[in-house]
Design an enzyme around this catalytic site. Structure first.
Site, PDB file in Angstrom:
ATOM      1  N   SER A 187       0.859  -1.192   0.000  1.00 44.06           N
ATOM      2  CA  SER A 187       0.000   0.000   0.000  1.00 44.06           C
ATOM      3  C   SER A 187       0.889   1.232   0.000  1.00 44.06           C
ATOM      4  CB  SER A 187      -0.862   0.006   1.269  1.00 44.06           C
ATOM      5  OG  SER A 187      -1.446   1.278   1.477  1.00 44.06           O
ATOM      6  N   TYR A 243      -0.941  -1.477  10.474  1.00 41.70           N
ATOM      7  CA  TYR A 243      -1.219  -1.545   9.029  1.00 41.70           C
ATOM      8  C   TYR A 243      -0.010  -1.049   8.246  1.00 41.70           C
ATOM      9  CZ  TYR A 243      -3.652  -1.164   4.563  1.00 41.70           C
ATOM     10  OH  TYR A 243      -4.024  -1.321   3.235  1.00 41.70           O
TER      11      TYR A 243
HETATM   12  N1  LIG Z   1      -8.826  -0.284  -0.610  1.00 42.44           N
HETATM   13  C1  LIG Z   1      -7.733   0.444  -0.528  1.00 42.44           C
HETATM   14  O1  LIG Z   1      -7.786   1.685  -0.509  1.00 42.44           O
HETATM   15  C2  LIG Z   1      -6.393  -0.233  -0.433  1.00 42.44           C
HETATM   16  C3  LIG Z   1      -5.259   0.569  -0.588  1.00 42.44           C
HETATM   17  C4  LIG Z   1      -4.007  -0.032  -0.499  1.00 42.44           C
HETATM   18  C5  LIG Z   1      -3.897  -1.392  -0.299  1.00 42.44           C
HETATM   19  N2  LIG Z   1      -5.017  -2.134  -0.150  1.00 42.44           N
HETATM   20  C6  LIG Z   1      -4.848  -3.563   0.069  1.00 42.44           C
HETATM   21  O2  LIG Z   1      -5.536  -4.282  -0.926  1.00 42.44           O
HETATM   22  C7  LIG Z   1      -5.936  -5.561  -0.420  1.00 42.44           C
HETATM   23  C8  LIG Z   1      -7.403  -5.772  -0.706  1.00 42.44           C
HETATM   24  O3  LIG Z   1      -8.135  -4.786  -0.011  1.00 42.44           O
HETATM   25  P1  LIG Z   1      -9.595  -4.303  -0.446  1.00 42.44           P
HETATM   26  O4  LIG Z   1      -9.601  -2.850  -0.354  1.00 42.44           O
HETATM   27  O5  LIG Z   1     -10.003  -4.972  -1.705  1.00 42.44           O
HETATM   28  O6  LIG Z   1     -10.422  -4.829   0.810  1.00 42.44           O
HETATM   29  P2  LIG Z   1     -11.740  -5.738   0.950  1.00 42.44           P
HETATM   30  O7  LIG Z   1     -12.753  -5.346  -0.045  1.00 42.44           O
HETATM   31  O8  LIG Z   1     -12.062  -5.701   2.387  1.00 42.44           O
HETATM   32  O9  LIG Z   1     -11.203  -7.183   0.548  1.00 42.44           O
HETATM   33  C9  LIG Z   1     -10.279  -7.855   1.346  1.00 42.44           C
HETATM   34  C10 LIG Z   1     -10.161  -9.271   0.837  1.00 42.44           C
HETATM   35  O10 LIG Z   1      -9.190  -9.953   1.639  1.00 42.44           O
HETATM   36  C11 LIG Z   1      -9.786 -11.149   2.133  1.00 42.44           C
HETATM   37  N3  LIG Z   1      -9.271 -11.495   3.450  1.00 42.44           N
HETATM   38  C12 LIG Z   1      -9.131 -10.699   4.531  1.00 42.44           C
HETATM   39  N4  LIG Z   1      -8.626 -11.385   5.560  1.00 42.44           N
HETATM   40  C13 LIG Z   1      -8.442 -12.645   5.114  1.00 42.44           C
HETATM   41  C14 LIG Z   1      -7.957 -13.834   5.705  1.00 42.44           C
HETATM   42  N5  LIG Z   1      -7.527 -13.879   6.976  1.00 42.44           N
HETATM   43  N6  LIG Z   1      -7.907 -14.950   4.937  1.00 42.44           N
HETATM   44  C15 LIG Z   1      -8.315 -14.944   3.672  1.00 42.44           C
HETATM   45  N7  LIG Z   1      -8.798 -13.850   3.040  1.00 42.44           N
HETATM   46  C16 LIG Z   1      -8.862 -12.724   3.772  1.00 42.44           C
HETATM   47  C17 LIG Z   1     -11.270 -10.872   2.205  1.00 42.44           C
HETATM   48  O11 LIG Z   1     -11.947 -12.104   2.165  1.00 42.44           O
HETATM   49  P3  LIG Z   1     -13.356 -12.321   2.934  1.00 42.44           P
HETATM   50  O12 LIG Z   1     -14.090 -11.011   2.813  1.00 42.44           O
HETATM   51  O13 LIG Z   1     -13.958 -13.415   2.166  1.00 42.44           O
HETATM   52  O14 LIG Z   1     -13.004 -12.614   4.333  1.00 42.44           O
HETATM   53  C18 LIG Z   1     -11.465 -10.047   0.949  1.00 42.44           C
HETATM   54  O15 LIG Z   1     -11.614 -10.870  -0.164  1.00 42.44           O
HETATM   55  C19 LIG Z   1      -5.568  -5.547   1.060  1.00 42.44           C
HETATM   56  O16 LIG Z   1      -4.344  -6.210   1.267  1.00 42.44           O
HETATM   57  C20 LIG Z   1      -5.428  -4.070   1.384  1.00 42.44           C
HETATM   58  O17 LIG Z   1      -4.573  -3.832   2.468  1.00 42.44           O
HETATM   59  C21 LIG Z   1      -6.255  -1.594  -0.215  1.00 42.44           C
END
Ligand SMILES: NC(=O)c1ccc[n+]([C@@H]2O[C@H](COP(=O)([O-])OP(=O)(O)OC[C@H]3O[C@@H](n4cnc5c(N)ncnc54)[C@H](OP(=O)(O)O)[C@@H]3O)[C@@H](O)[C@H]2O)c1
Length: 266
Positions: free
Chosen positions: A145, A158
């Protein structure tokens, strides 16, 4: 750097939601014919898989927690034996931060977050490294991130988790380069997903998950070391991270990550 073609077999962790879901749909639309999709929520994962199949992909799913090292190893190695993985994206992650009525993030949140965002990444990558090394081929994407570049007082764990996987990924890239395996670290800014919807605070340069997926697919195709976007936000954040800590103190408080859910509950 040489441009590699889009490969056929792609495994994505955290494919049931947000960026992972957008990536799955994006690869299903392209020439990636075989997808391995992992997540915890079986229902949401199946819905994503069904949509990918409608787009022409062959899909296998696994309802797995990335913290379950042994189960992850078993599934990934079985999948890879039957369908050698070309691209693996260790995307699953959670966000935690200071709640509105507390000064620091909670201790249980910190432990769970580091287990998921750091050890979960290792659990997703390590099991298939020997096979990829033997094939001398493959591309690994590690989800970090922009928070890796700048320490946010509201979310120490985080930021630490994302810095850890950034450094891990770049070091691994150096180690695997001579074996023909690419490693890219993905550093998005704000992407409008269920994760960000739980946060309060200013979200500058926020983009849609579909735009994030496009940037990631392009970056992986070009084997970029760091895939950071949107460009201007990434640049500002990286420069901001170089400022002395005494100056950063006055620039970062706007990036709060207190949970809106907490506010709603009050
Ligand atoms: N959104 C942003 O602004 C942003 C920015 C920078 C980086 N990121 C990174 O991008 C990635 C995806 O984030 P997102 O924004 O798409 O969030 P999200 O919509 O909350 O999706 C998170 C995903 O990770 C899965 N997950 C979480 N904990 C898990 C576990 N213990 N085991 C297996 N699967 C797990 C969830 O699965 P379930 O829901 O099925 O549990 C879901 O599919 C993350 O690593 C986050 O830190 C996001």
């Amino acid at each position: 750097m040489a441009v590699t073609p889009i490969s056929r077999t792609v495994v994505i962790t955290g494919a049931s939601s947000g960026i992972g879901k957008a990536l799955a749909l994006r690869y299903a639309r392209d020439r990636a014919a075989v997808l391995g999709l992992l997540g915890r929520s079986g229902g949401r994962l199946q819905a994503v898989a069904d949509e990918c199949r409608r787009r022409g992909a062959v899909v296998q799913t696994a309802t797995l927690d990335v913290r379950a090292r042994y189960e992850m190893e078993q599934w990934l190695q079985n999948f890879d034996t039957n369908t050698p993985i070309d691209i693996l994206i260790a995307n699953a992650g959670v966000m935690a931060g200071r709640h509105l009525d507390t000064d620091i993030e909670s201790s249980p949140d910190s432990y769970a977050l580091l287990e998921t965002n750091v050890l979960g990444v290792l659990n997703s990558i390590q099991p298939i490294l020997p096979q990829m090394m033997a094939r001398r081929r493959g591309q690994i994407g590690i989800m970090s991130s922009i928070a890796a570049f700048i320490p946010l007082p509201d979310a120490p764990s985080y930021c630490a988790s994302k810095s850890a996987v950034l450094t891990y990924g770049l070091a691994l890239r150096g180690a695997l380069r001579k074996l023909g395996i690419g490693v890219s670290v993905i550093c998005p800014g704000y992407v409008m997903t269920p994760m960000t919807q739980q946060e309060s605070g200013w979200k500058p340069f926020v983009i849609a998950p579909e735009s994030a997926a496009d940037a990631i697919v392009r970056g992986l195709q070009r084997n970029r070391s760091i895939i950071a976007f949107p460009f201007l936000f990434a640049l500002l954040t990286r420069l901001g991270g170089l400022l002395p800590n005494s100056v950063q103190r006055w620039t970062v408080p706007r990036f709060t990550v207190s949970e809106r859910a907490q506010k709603d509950a009050e």
